[in-house]
Each structure stands twice: as structure tokens, then as C-alpha cells.
Design a protein around this motif. Sequence first.
Motif, PDB file in Angstrom:
ATOM      1  N   THR A   1      13.486 -51.709 -22.695  1.00  0.00           N
ATOM      2  CA  THR A   1      14.666 -50.898 -22.408  1.00  0.00           C
ATOM      3  C   THR A   1      14.539 -50.238 -21.046  1.00  0.00           C
ATOM      4  O   THR A   1      13.427 -50.006 -20.554  1.00  0.00           O
ATOM      5  CB  THR A   1      14.842 -49.803 -23.468  1.00  0.00           C
ATOM      6  OG1 THR A   1      13.764 -48.851 -23.383  1.00  0.00           O
ATOM      7  CG2 THR A   1      14.883 -50.393 -24.872  1.00  0.00           C
TER       8      THR A   1
ATOM      9  N   MET B   1      18.960 -66.579 -17.655  1.00  0.00           N
ATOM     10  CA  MET B   1      17.737 -66.577 -16.839  1.00  0.00           C
ATOM     11  C   MET B   1      17.694 -67.835 -15.972  1.00  0.00           C
ATOM     12  O   MET B   1      17.993 -68.927 -16.436  1.00  0.00           O
ATOM     13  CB  MET B   1      16.507 -66.517 -17.744  1.00  0.00           C
ATOM     14  CG  MET B   1      15.183 -66.517 -17.001  1.00  0.00           C
ATOM     15  SD  MET B   1      13.778 -66.243 -18.105  1.00  0.00           S
ATOM     16  CE  MET B   1      12.450 -66.769 -17.034  1.00  0.00           C
TER      17      MET B   1
ATOM     18  N   HIS C   1       7.336 -66.827 -23.184  1.00  0.00           N
ATOM     19  CA  HIS C   1       7.573 -67.424 -21.867  1.00  0.00           C
ATOM     20  C   HIS C   1       6.273 -67.832 -21.180  1.00  0.00           C
ATOM     21  O   HIS C   1       6.295 -68.177 -19.997  1.00  0.00           O
ATOM     22  CB  HIS C   1       8.340 -66.443 -20.969  1.00  0.00           C
ATOM     23  CG  HIS C   1       9.685 -66.086 -21.485  1.00  0.00           C
ATOM     24  ND1 HIS C   1      10.787 -66.919 -21.365  1.00  0.00           N
ATOM     25  CD2 HIS C   1      10.117 -64.986 -22.157  1.00  0.00           C
ATOM     26  CE1 HIS C   1      11.840 -66.337 -21.926  1.00  0.00           C
ATOM     27  NE2 HIS C   1      11.462 -65.171 -22.407  1.00  0.00           N
TER      28      HIS C   1
ATOM     29  N   ASN D   1      17.947 -57.630 -20.815  1.00  0.00           N
ATOM     30  CA  ASN D   1      19.191 -58.122 -21.399  1.00  0.00           C
ATOM     31  C   ASN D   1      19.088 -58.355 -22.905  1.00  0.00           C
ATOM     32  O   ASN D   1      20.055 -58.140 -23.647  1.00  0.00           O
ATOM     33  CB  ASN D   1      19.620 -59.432 -20.714  1.00  0.00           C
ATOM     34  CG  ASN D   1      20.105 -59.207 -19.290  1.00  0.00           C
ATOM     35  OD1 ASN D   1      20.550 -58.105 -18.944  1.00  0.00           O
ATOM     36  ND2 ASN D   1      20.002 -60.231 -18.453  1.00  0.00           N
ATOM     37  N   ASN D   2      17.909 -58.794 -23.368  1.00  0.00           N
ATOM     38  CA  ASN D   2      17.780 -59.070 -24.803  1.00  0.00           C
ATOM     39  C   ASN D   2      17.155 -57.920 -25.584  1.00  0.00           C
ATOM     40  O   ASN D   2      16.931 -58.039 -26.790  1.00  0.00           O
ATOM     41  CB  ASN D   2      17.010 -60.380 -25.044  1.00  0.00           C
ATOM     42  CG  ASN D   2      15.562 -60.306 -24.562  1.00  0.00           C
ATOM     43  OD1 ASN D   2      14.951 -59.246 -24.487  1.00  0.00           O
ATOM     44  ND2 ASN D   2      14.995 -61.468 -24.242  1.00  0.00           N
ATOM     45  N   GLY D   3      16.860 -56.819 -24.893  1.00  0.00           N
ATOM     46  CA  GLY D   3      16.367 -55.641 -25.586  1.00  0.00           C
ATOM     47  C   GLY D   3      14.870 -55.617 -25.852  1.00  0.00           C
ATOM     48  O   GLY D   3      14.374 -54.700 -26.503  1.00  0.00           O
ATOM     49  N   THR D   4      14.147 -56.609 -25.329  1.00  0.00           N
ATOM     50  CA  THR D   4      12.687 -56.611 -25.484  1.00  0.00           C
ATOM     51  C   THR D   4      12.077 -55.385 -24.807  1.00  0.00           C
ATOM     52  O   THR D   4      11.086 -54.826 -25.257  1.00  0.00           O
ATOM     53  CB  THR D   4      12.082 -57.894 -24.900  1.00  0.00           C
ATOM     54  OG1 THR D   4      12.666 -59.015 -25.561  1.00  0.00           O
ATOM     55  CG2 THR D   4      10.584 -57.930 -25.072  1.00  0.00           C
TER      56      THR D   4
ATOM     57  N   ARG E   1       5.018 -57.884 -23.518  1.00  0.00           N
ATOM     58  CA  ARG E   1       6.313 -58.082 -24.171  1.00  0.00           C
ATOM     59  C   ARG E   1       7.246 -58.939 -23.324  1.00  0.00           C
ATOM     60  O   ARG E   1       7.976 -59.790 -23.842  1.00  0.00           O
ATOM     61  CB  ARG E   1       6.939 -56.723 -24.470  1.00  0.00           C
ATOM     62  CG  ARG E   1       6.286 -56.047 -25.680  1.00  0.00           C
ATOM     63  CD  ARG E   1       6.409 -54.547 -25.650  1.00  0.00           C
ATOM     64  NE  ARG E   1       7.791 -54.113 -25.517  1.00  0.00           N
ATOM     65  CZ  ARG E   1       8.134 -52.869 -25.167  1.00  0.00           C
ATOM     66  NH1 ARG E   1       7.200 -51.963 -24.923  1.00  0.00           N
ATOM     67  NH2 ARG E   1       9.398 -52.536 -25.086  1.00  0.00           N
TER      68      ARG E   1
ATOM     69  N   ASN F   1      14.588 -59.140 -16.022  1.00  0.00           N
ATOM     70  CA  ASN F   1      16.019 -59.070 -16.326  1.00  0.00           C
ATOM     71  C   ASN F   1      16.313 -59.638 -17.706  1.00  0.00           C
ATOM     72  O   ASN F   1      17.154 -59.108 -18.449  1.00  0.00           O
ATOM     73  CB  ASN F   1      16.820 -59.828 -15.259  1.00  0.00           C
ATOM     74  CG  ASN F   1      16.791 -59.130 -13.908  1.00  0.00           C
ATOM     75  OD1 ASN F   1      16.557 -57.920 -13.832  1.00  0.00           O
ATOM     76  ND2 ASN F   1      17.018 -59.875 -12.846  1.00  0.00           N
ATOM     77  N   ASN F   2      15.619 -60.722 -18.054  1.00  0.00           N
ATOM     78  CA  ASN F   2      15.794 -61.324 -19.371  1.00  0.00           C
ATOM     79  C   ASN F   2      15.377 -60.356 -20.468  1.00  0.00           C
ATOM     80  O   ASN F   2      16.074 -60.204 -21.486  1.00  0.00           O
ATOM     81  CB  ASN F   2      14.973 -62.608 -19.462  1.00  0.00           C
ATOM     82  CG  ASN F   2      15.097 -63.300 -20.795  1.00  0.00           C
ATOM     83  OD1 ASN F   2      16.140 -63.831 -21.154  1.00  0.00           O
ATOM     84  ND2 ASN F   2      14.011 -63.303 -21.563  1.00  0.00           N
ATOM     85  N   ALA F   3      14.241 -59.668 -20.269  1.00  0.00           N
ATOM     86  CA  ALA F   3      13.745 -58.711 -21.265  1.00  0.00           C
ATOM     87  C   ALA F   3      14.694 -57.533 -21.422  1.00  0.00           C
ATOM     88  O   ALA F   3      14.911 -57.034 -22.542  1.00  0.00           O
ATOM     89  CB  ALA F   3      12.355 -58.228 -20.867  1.00  0.00           C
TER      90      ALA F   3
END
Length: 204
Positions: free
Chosen positions: A199, A1, A143, A194-197, A138, A190-192
Motif C-alpha cells: 500500500t 505491467m 515474479h 495496483n493489486n494491493g500487495t 512481497r 507499480n504492479n504491487a
Amino acid sequence: MKTRQEIKSISKQHFSNNYWVSVGAVILAMLIVGAASGVTFGLGAIFLVPPIMVGLQYFTLCLYRGETPGIETMFTSGFSNYGRKLGGMLWMYLFTYLWTLLLIIPGIIKGIAYSLTPYILADYPNVSATEALKISMRMTQGHKGEIFVMYLSFIGWFLLSGITFGIVGIFYSNPYYFVSLAGLYEELKNNALNNGTVTSTELA
């Protein structure tokens, strides 16, 4: 990120590359918001301000992505699928207001948690109004401090705008601020993902 400094650097560059249309879009949005707020004791604002803000934030998101949107993007994005966007924004305002009635600090925290809602409503037309708020919460989980610091980083610009009777805000800091917030949404999204927070199926 990307870091806050990187987001602001990209935002400044893309805003500068589309300077006059960016300034024009923000001025037009603020004029509409101001006029709507003065109509029928503010009732006009209920129906006009939410879609205009969704449209403006999508316009600035396009800028951050390196696209070249026209001012019409603000209206086509804001008023398409009008009921869903109006409903999502009104829910966001209502929940933030209710939390603020309890205590100021919880209201601020919840306001930050819901702050990505207009971008989600504009960016993903199949996400429902209430689901957009849930996804925003979420995406911002863990953040909120970064988002708050992004707000604080513009205090100097806002003070300078006040000293210059709004001139600096109109012609520089307001568009810069809106593009930076849109960039923060893009990076948090994009961060969410990428980490699956969140979909991609939920956003489709």
C-alpha cells in the motif's frame, strides 16, 4: 505491467539519451567499489559499497523514469540517511549469504526476493531497513521467474564484454543492464501497488 522486452526497450532509449553520464556513473561506481574492496583487506567495502550501490541503482531508476540525473545523484541518494541504507543492504547481504550456506538454489531464490531492497531504500526514505527487505519479498512474490529471466537475457552481453576485455560492458551493456533492472523494479512496484500487495501508506 510492462513486459521484459518493453522494459528493456525503454531502458535502452533512456540510457542512450543520457549516454555519457550513464557510462560515467557506472564506471565511477565500479572504481569506488573496486578500490574500497582493496582497502584494509576489504573492510572499507563494508562501509562504502552498500551506499554506492544504492546510489547507483537510484541513479538508474531516475533514468528509467525519463529524468536526467547528474552523477552527484548517486552520492546524494546513496549517502543521505546513511545508517538506514547501510543497515538495509548489510541485512540483505547477510540473509542472502546465510541462505546460500544451506543450498545454492535457496540462496539464489532469496537473493532475487531481496533484490528490490536497494531501490526501496533509495525511493522511500521513511521505510526502515528491515521493512524494505519485507516489502521487496512481497513485491517479488510470483515474479521471481521474470526477474531471473531478465538476468539471463543479458548473458550474451556479458560474454561479449568478456571477449572484448570489458570494453562492451563499460561502454554499453553494464549501464543498459542496470537501467533495465531499475525498470523492472519500477514495474513490479507499480504492479504491487495496483493489486494491493503493497500500500502507498507503507511506502510513505
